[in-house]
Scaffold this active site. Structure first.
Site, mmCIF file in Angstrom:
data_model
loop_
_atom_site.group_PDB
_atom_site.id
_atom_site.type_symbol
_atom_site.label_atom_id
_atom_site.label_comp_id
_atom_site.label_asym_id
_atom_site.label_seq_id
_atom_site.Cartn_x
_atom_site.Cartn_y
_atom_site.Cartn_z
ATOM 1 N N GLY A 45 -2.198 15.567 -19.084
ATOM 2 C CA GLY A 45 -1.040 14.874 -18.534
ATOM 3 C C GLY A 45 -0.528 15.717 -17.389
ATOM 4 O O GLY A 45 -1.314 16.189 -16.567
ATOM 5 N N GLU A 46 0.753 15.965 -17.370
ATOM 6 C CA GLU A 46 1.343 16.823 -16.344
ATOM 7 C C GLU A 46 2.043 17.962 -17.070
ATOM 8 O O GLU A 46 3.027 17.743 -17.772
ATOM 9 C CB GLU A 46 2.320 15.991 -15.497
ATOM 10 C CG GLU A 46 2.820 16.684 -14.273
ATOM 11 C CD GLU A 46 1.701 17.207 -13.373
ATOM 12 O OE1 GLU A 46 0.728 16.483 -13.122
ATOM 13 O OE2 GLU A 46 1.808 18.370 -12.942
ATOM 14 N N SER A 47 1.499 19.175 -16.901
ATOM 15 C CA SER A 47 2.000 20.295 -17.712
ATOM 16 C C SER A 47 3.477 20.592 -17.454
ATOM 17 O O SER A 47 4.204 20.989 -18.368
ATOM 18 C CB SER A 47 1.154 21.544 -17.473
ATOM 19 O OG SER A 47 1.208 21.928 -16.112
ATOM 20 N N CYS A 87 -6.859 20.104 -20.677
ATOM 21 C CA CYS A 87 -6.321 19.982 -19.318
ATOM 22 C C CYS A 87 -4.875 20.508 -19.244
ATOM 23 O O CYS A 87 -4.673 21.704 -19.343
ATOM 24 C CB CYS A 87 -6.484 18.552 -18.831
ATOM 25 S SG CYS A 87 -6.522 18.464 -17.036
ATOM 26 N N GLU A 117 -11.520 13.455 -24.738
ATOM 27 C CA GLU A 117 -11.020 12.226 -25.396
ATOM 28 C C GLU A 117 -11.318 10.979 -24.566
ATOM 29 O O GLU A 117 -11.125 9.865 -25.042
ATOM 30 C CB GLU A 117 -9.515 12.365 -25.691
ATOM 31 C CG GLU A 117 -8.575 12.160 -24.512
ATOM 32 C CD GLU A 117 -8.539 13.340 -23.546
ATOM 33 O OE1 GLU A 117 -9.360 14.272 -23.674
ATOM 34 O OE2 GLU A 117 -7.694 13.308 -22.628
ATOM 35 N N ILE A 155 -9.881 15.805 -14.297
ATOM 36 C CA ILE A 155 -8.862 15.065 -13.537
ATOM 37 C C ILE A 155 -7.761 16.039 -13.112
ATOM 38 O O ILE A 155 -7.022 16.547 -13.966
ATOM 39 C CB ILE A 155 -8.260 13.921 -14.390
ATOM 40 C CG1 ILE A 155 -9.372 12.991 -14.917
ATOM 41 C CG2 ILE A 155 -7.229 13.135 -13.579
ATOM 42 C CD1 ILE A 155 -8.911 12.005 -15.970
ATOM 43 N N ARG A 156 -7.684 16.324 -11.822
ATOM 44 C CA ARG A 156 -6.732 17.331 -11.317
ATOM 45 C C ARG A 156 -6.715 18.538 -12.256
ATOM 46 O O ARG A 156 -5.666 18.981 -12.717
ATOM 47 C CB ARG A 156 -5.333 16.732 -11.154
ATOM 48 C CG ARG A 156 -5.263 15.687 -10.053
ATOM 49 C CD ARG A 156 -3.877 15.151 -9.816
ATOM 50 N NE ARG A 156 -3.337 14.479 -10.990
ATOM 51 C CZ ARG A 156 -3.720 13.256 -11.394
ATOM 52 N NH1 ARG A 156 -4.638 12.602 -10.701
ATOM 53 N NH2 ARG A 156 -3.209 12.712 -12.448
ATOM 54 N N HIS A 164 -11.466 16.458 -20.180
ATOM 55 C CA HIS A 164 -10.893 15.463 -21.102
ATOM 56 C C HIS A 164 -11.937 14.893 -22.069
ATOM 57 O O HIS A 164 -12.409 13.768 -21.869
ATOM 58 C CB HIS A 164 -10.325 14.291 -20.298
ATOM 59 C CG HIS A 164 -9.054 14.590 -19.587
ATOM 60 N ND1 HIS A 164 -7.821 14.283 -20.113
ATOM 61 C CD2 HIS A 164 -8.818 15.171 -18.392
ATOM 62 C CE1 HIS A 164 -6.876 14.658 -19.272
ATOM 63 N NE2 HIS A 164 -7.454 15.200 -18.209
ATOM 64 N N ARG A 209 -3.741 26.189 -11.928
ATOM 65 C CA ARG A 209 -3.492 24.741 -11.972
ATOM 66 C C ARG A 209 -4.081 24.051 -10.748
ATOM 67 O O ARG A 209 -4.086 24.617 -9.659
ATOM 68 C CB ARG A 209 -1.986 24.454 -11.978
ATOM 69 C CG ARG A 209 -1.309 24.686 -13.284
ATOM 70 C CD ARG A 209 0.158 24.273 -13.183
ATOM 71 N NE ARG A 209 0.294 22.846 -12.930
ATOM 72 C CZ ARG A 209 1.403 22.292 -12.442
ATOM 73 N NH1 ARG A 209 2.444 23.030 -12.138
ATOM 74 N NH2 ARG A 209 1.459 20.991 -12.266
HETATM 75 N N1 GLN Z 1 -2.796 18.820 -12.891
HETATM 76 C C1 GLN Z 1 -2.151 18.715 -14.175
HETATM 77 C C2 GLN Z 1 -1.195 19.865 -14.419
HETATM 78 O O1 GLN Z 1 -1.120 20.743 -13.646
HETATM 79 C C3 GLN Z 1 -3.162 18.615 -15.303
HETATM 80 C C4 GLN Z 1 -3.984 17.353 -15.148
HETATM 81 C C5 GLN Z 1 -4.488 16.769 -16.430
HETATM 82 O O2 GLN Z 1 -4.027 17.097 -17.530
HETATM 83 N N2 GLN Z 1 -5.393 15.845 -16.303
HETATM 84 O O3 GLN Z 1 -0.512 19.872 -15.396
#
Ligand code: GLN
Length: 194
Positions: free
Chosen positions: A47-49, A78, A172, A133-134, A170, A104
């Site tokens: 997600g977004e940490s 992630c 999952e 993903i990112r 990921h 990150r």
């Molecule tokens: N770029 C996100 C972060 O810095 C992590 C991306 C992800 O969990 N797919 O939190």
């Protein structure tokens, strides 16, 4: 039946729940500290940490998550990997139990998402198709952390440290459930269906 918590503040938690259920575990969504009681292990999703960390502070969950992680198996994927790391070179709320240094968004905007086949000896001979993903990258591991997988260029993308597991990608999101099996059976010592 094993009770596996999935931190459900933000991000890709539903996909983890589906895989856990298919392996015969009970998946429990965690949003409040009291929901950690009785869990055998916990997954922190992607997600977004920064968002997950801020929400964990708001819900007074950060300390309880740290206490849980000291005693019980935890797997971060992630953003979850970022939250488990004790050094990310910047200031944001972290659980911070794993002795790993994480960068990150290490792959930048040009290639912010990609897929590749990884060799993961702990999972057997067949390559593991990994979705990034990112994604973060592990740029340093402490003496107790054990590298499970690297990219072709040597970049570290999966690490185990005792009862903690961290993956930059990921598992999952793909049908291959070997990482979930590995976490439940090898890292957490729990029963797995099939
Ligand atoms: N770029 C996100 C972060 O810095 C992590 C991306 C992800 O969990 N797919 O939190």
């Amino acid at each position: 039946m094993a009770n596996i918590g999935v931190l459900a503040l933000q991000g890709a938690f539903i996909e983890h729940e589906k895989t856990l259920r298919s392996l015969g575990a009970r998946a429990v969504e965690v949003r409040l500290p009291e929901q950690l009681a009785g869990l055998d292990a916990l997954i922190i999703p992607g997600g977004e940490s920064t968002t997950i960390g801020k929400l964990a502070v708001t819900f007074r969950l950060l300390e309880p998550l740290r206490d849980f992680a000291v005693h019980k198996p935890v797997w971060g994927t992630c953003a979850g990997m970022i939250l488990l790391a004790n050094d990310i070179g910047r200031d944001q709320p972290l659980i911070g139990v794993m002795d790993i240094k994480v960068d990150r968004n290490a792959f930048g905007r040009q290639v912010d998402s990609f897929e590749t086949d990884l060799t993961v000896p702990e999972l057997g001979a067949a390559p593991f198709h990994a979705v990034f993903i990112r994604a973060p990258l592990v740029t340093g591991v402490g003496e107790h952390a054990h590298v499970l997988a690297r990219l072709d260029d040597g970049g570290i993308v999966a690490v185990r440290q005792g009862h903690w597991l961290a993956t930059a990608f990921h598992p999952e999101l793909t049908p291959d459930d070997r990482f979930h099996r590995y976490f439940l059976r090898e890292v957490a010592g729990l029963p797995v269906l099939g």
